[in-house]
Each structure stands twice: as C-alpha cells, then as structure tokens.
Scaffold this active site. Structure first.
Site, PDB file in Angstrom:
ATOM      1  N   CYS A 186       1.009  -1.092  -0.022  1.00  0.00           N
ATOM      2  CA  CYS A 186       0.045  -0.094  -0.095  1.00  0.00           C
ATOM      3  C   CYS A 186       1.099   1.248   0.125  1.00  0.00           C
ATOM      4  O   CYS A 186       1.632   1.325  -0.741  1.00  0.00           O
ATOM      5  CB  CYS A 186      -1.045   0.001   0.993  1.00  0.00           C
ATOM      6  SG  CYS A 186      -2.125   0.992   0.839  1.00  0.00           S
ATOM      7  N   HIS A 213      -3.650  -5.126  -0.219  1.00  0.00           N
ATOM      8  CA  HIS A 213      -3.539  -5.669   1.151  1.00  0.00           C
ATOM      9  C   HIS A 213      -3.435  -7.098   1.007  1.00  0.00           C
ATOM     10  O   HIS A 213      -4.557  -7.681   1.251  1.00  0.00           O
ATOM     11  CB  HIS A 213      -4.498  -4.889   2.090  1.00  0.00           C
ATOM     12  CG  HIS A 213      -4.313  -3.468   2.250  1.00  0.00           C
ATOM     13  ND1 HIS A 213      -3.401  -3.212   3.240  1.00  0.00           N
ATOM     14  CD2 HIS A 213      -4.933  -2.524   1.730  1.00  0.00           C
ATOM     15  CE1 HIS A 213      -3.471  -1.870   3.282  1.00  0.00           C
ATOM     16  NE2 HIS A 213      -4.002  -1.390   2.308  1.00  0.00           N
ATOM     17  N   GLU A 223      -2.603  -9.185   3.290  1.00  0.00           N
ATOM     18  CA  GLU A 223      -2.974  -9.740   4.557  1.00  0.00           C
ATOM     19  C   GLU A 223      -4.208  -9.759   4.715  1.00  0.00           C
ATOM     20  O   GLU A 223      -4.804 -10.289   5.567  1.00  0.00           O
ATOM     21  CB  GLU A 223      -2.175  -8.790   5.637  1.00  0.00           C
ATOM     22  CG  GLU A 223      -2.958  -7.465   6.016  1.00  0.00           C
ATOM     23  CD  GLU A 223      -2.456  -6.349   5.062  1.00  0.00           C
ATOM     24  OE1 GLU A 223      -2.067  -6.578   3.732  1.00  0.00           O
ATOM     25  OE2 GLU A 223      -2.650  -5.146   4.958  1.00  0.00           O
TER      26      GLU A 223
END
Lengths: 252, 201
Positions: free
Chosen positions: B72, B180, B182
């Site tokens: 990001c 992202h 994650e």
C-alpha cells in the site's frame, strides 16, 4: 472491475451474536468466532461487528472476540459500538480490527472523526448513520441505538462526515431494520449520490433480490445484512451467485 | 487498513516457524533477513514518521539488498514523488504517485467512488510471487492514489478502475503491491507465502 461487497453484520452482546427487530427484541444467533469463520468460508467480502453491549463491564469481551477472529480470518474486519475517543479506535485496531465504526460519538463530538482519521487514516474510519424518514425525501439522524433524535438531515450529515475524514459511510434505515422489506432505496440513493466515498447500505434485507436492489436501484457500493445469513436462510455464496446472475460484479 | 497487526498475523500464519517482529528500530531492520514495509494512512505522515524514527537509510538499504515487500503506502513511498501532499518519496524506483480522478464513471455510467475500496481483479505477469495465484484473482484494495512507474519493466500487475492502473511492481530483490495481501484471504496468503519462500537471484 471492482466487485460490490457483501458484508454480514454480527451484533454482539455478552459474547453472543444476536439480532433484533427495529433495534429491540434480541434473539440469539450463536458464537461470533464460529459465525465469522463460516461467513469467511462462504466468501464474505468483509465482516462487521457491532458491540451492542449495554453495560461497560462487558466491554472487554469484544476485544477477545476480535483477536480470535483476526487470527483465523484474513478479510477486513470492522468493529463498532461504544467508540468514544481516539484511544478506543487505537485499542480496536490493536486487537485486530481493520476499520472502526463511529456512530453516536461522531454526533456528540464530530472532531473525534477528524482526529481518528488524522491519526490512523481515513481508510479505517467508518461513520455509521442511523436514519429515519422525517418527510418526503428527508431523513433524520438518530443516535444511541436509534433512541435519540438529533434534528439533523442524514444527507447533510453524511457530507459533513466525508469532509471531516470518514473513509466510508455505513447507512442504516431505522424504518427498515429487521423488517425484511428491503433497503430504504430512496435514502440509499440520496446519500450515495451526495458523496465521493463508498456507502454501505444496511437495514431491511429479507431476500436476495433486496441485495440486488440495494446496488442497482440504491447505488450502494456494499450491502450489509444480518438475519438472512444468521438463521441459515441463505449462505453468503448463494447471495453472491444470485447477484452475479443479475449482472452485478461480485467476488465468487 | 494497513493495520500492522493484520500483516503480522498473516505472516505468522504462512511462516509459523519464522521469527517475525513488528519494529520501528533501524537496527532490527538492518538485521532482518526479509523486510515487509507496510504503510497506512497518508503518505506525508508515513514519510515524516519514517524520518522521525531514523528509518530511512535502513529501509533504503533493505530495499536494495534483501527480499523486500512493500504494501500500500509502502509501495507508494518507493517512488520519487507523490501528489498526496506534493512531497518527494524515497526515490528507490523512478516514477510518481497520482490521485484517481474525481467523477469517474463505469461502463454503465455509474459513479465510481474514491477511495477505490474493495476486491478487484489483479492481472499479473510472471514472477515467483504470483506462483499458485490464478490470473485475475481478486485482492482487497483501499487507496485514493496509485503509482505511475516510469519504467514499464517494473510493472508486475495491473487492475482497472475504470482505466488500468499499476498495482504491483518488482525489481531484483524488491516486490511491492498496492492491495493488502494480509486482508485478501487465500490469494493474499498465497502471495505472502511466496514472499517468505522467495530467493531472489
């Protein structure tokens, strides 16, 4: 292209998921961690947890729930309920929330939204608005779980929240919540057309066509629902398949 | 988004035996064998924080010498300049960071919101970090700015909103993504797993 999001919502109190009708008459729906895992497996795009605990003694429970969910579920988690200060935002993010939803406290102290967005970024600040029709094409903002009128116009309030740094608006129609008669599409449309930031439509979903209508007619960027998923009427995957059949871009 | 705990949690899941530390200490960055560089919020704040903690040289060193994953704002900071705050970045990669135009519309004429938030398709090139990830798999994005690399060779993936934009870049030991991983469920964990196993030449 970007998919429209489907977000199951888990209202949590005393460590259990519950669901009421128009903000009252709570009914047990199960263990939040187990339910979160199930929705993740079914393809939920995000999960929203609203801590509706009345007593401050039980506030710690939501942190343990979020910690457990965040260890197992790798999609965005939003947590709301009782967020009063920037420190509450920090604690929820540290517990594993990706976004924090602010409702009543934003009305009592709009600067909280600006401060939290300034500290942690707009991307993690969701402002939740509970709105009730006050006349033709006019909706009023309510706080305290829908118990207190503010006299403020919902569209203007949403615009103000965008200006102060909200990254997203979670818009609930109090007239429709728990009624299963579909979103308030006029409200959704009025708010989403007035904003640059995404709007999540909430309140009133009773069948899968309601989700489609929220996107196609209401213009919502995401749709939130609780009871149609909690009580096994539909899986999240069924909802997405139906939306895809209706020509809506979803993540399958 | 960009919650450090989320990144830590996801890395622990794909590398249960690895020692993973969330740190703002230049020494620890220097000692690490692999570095993940996530960024959250606004890039000017991230740049200021980086310098306030004395991390700039440790990050530059890592970005040039060891397996490095930017996420990001951690992708955006690698470039020379950002329109967000009109500030210089770290200048590791040639190019700039620009904002999505306002009043974007999709093919049906519907308004596209900024930030670009949600699950979008990622069209990727061939690289060890894309191993086992289907073409056009969806990843979770939330951002209002995107990178414009000067060098086409850096581009590892694009996404569309509504026009194509670059969402992953790579050079030597460095890989960086706008989305992202994650928070991108199985596809995201696959990318992180590929990163922890990656042995750049």
């Amino acid at each position: 292209m970007l998919a429209k999001r489907i977000i199951p919502c888990l209202d949590v109190t005393a460590g259990r998921v519950v669901k009421g009708v128009s903000f009252v008459e709570l009914r047990d729906a199960g263990d939040p961690v187990e339910i979160a895992r199930r929705y993740d497996e079914q393809g939920a795009d995000e999960l929203t947890f609203l801590d509706i605990t009345a007593s401050s003694d039980d506030r710690g429970i939501i942190f343990r729930i979020i910690e457990q969910v965040a260890e197992q579920v790798f999609i965005p988690l939003t947590v709301g309920g009782g967020v009063r200060q920037v420190e509450d935002v920090r604690n929820l993010l540290n517990a594993g929330a990706d976004k924090v939803s602010i409702n009543t406290s934003a009305v009592l102290n709009p600067q909280l939204v600006a401060d939290a967005a300034g500290r942690y970024g707009s991307q993690c600040i969701v402002v939740a608005i509970d709105a009730k029709q006050a006349g033709p094409g006019r909706w009023e903002v309510f706080t305290h779980g829908g118990r207190r009128a503010t006299g403020m116009d919902a569209v203007e309030w949403a615009q103000k929240m965008q200006t102060l740094g909200a990254g997203e608006i979670l818009l609930t129609s109090m007239d429709r919540d728990g009624q299963k008669t579909g979103f308030d599409l006029a409200l959704t449309r009025a708010v989403t057309d007035a904003l640059e930031i995404p709007v999540i439509a909430s309140g009133g979903v009773g069948n899968l066509q309601h989700l489609v209508d929220g996107v196609k007619l209401g213009g919502a960027d995401a749709v939130l629902a609780a009871s149609i998923f909690h009580y096994g009427e539909y899986t999240v995957r069924q909802a997405k398949q139906y939306m895809a059949q209706q020509g809506i871009e979803v993540r399958l | 988004m960009g919650n450090l705990r989320s990144v830590h949690q996801a890395l622990r899941t794909v590398a249960p035996d690895a020692s993973i530390t969330v740190t703002g200490d230049p020494q620890q960055v220097a000692q690490a064998t692999r570095v993940v560089f996530p960024g959250q919020g606004a890039m000017p704040d991230c740049m200021r924080e980086l310098d306030a903690r004395g991390l700039r040289s440790a990050v530059l060193e890592a970005a040039h010498n060891k397996p490095f994953l930017g996420i990001c704002i951690g992708l955006q900071m690698l470039f020379e300049h950002s329109a967000e705050g009109d500030i210089p970045g770290l200048g590791v990669l040639p190019g700039k960071v620009v904002r999505f135009a306002s009043n974007l519309r999709d093919a049906q004429g519907h308004k596209l919101k900024v930030p670009h938030m949600g699950w979008n398709e990622v069209h990727h090139a061939v690289h060890p970090l894309w191993q086992d990830i289907p073409q056009d798999a969806r990843f979770y994005f939330v951002h209002s700015y995107y990178v414009q690399p000067q060098d086409e060779q850096l581009v590892q993936a694009t996404s569309c909103y509504p026009l194509p934009f670059v969402c992953a870049v790579a050079r030597d030991n460095l890989f960086a993504v706008q989305f992202h991983p994650e928070k991108s469920q199985s596809a995201g964990l696959a990318l992180l797993r590929n990163f922890v196993n990656w042995k750049p030449d």
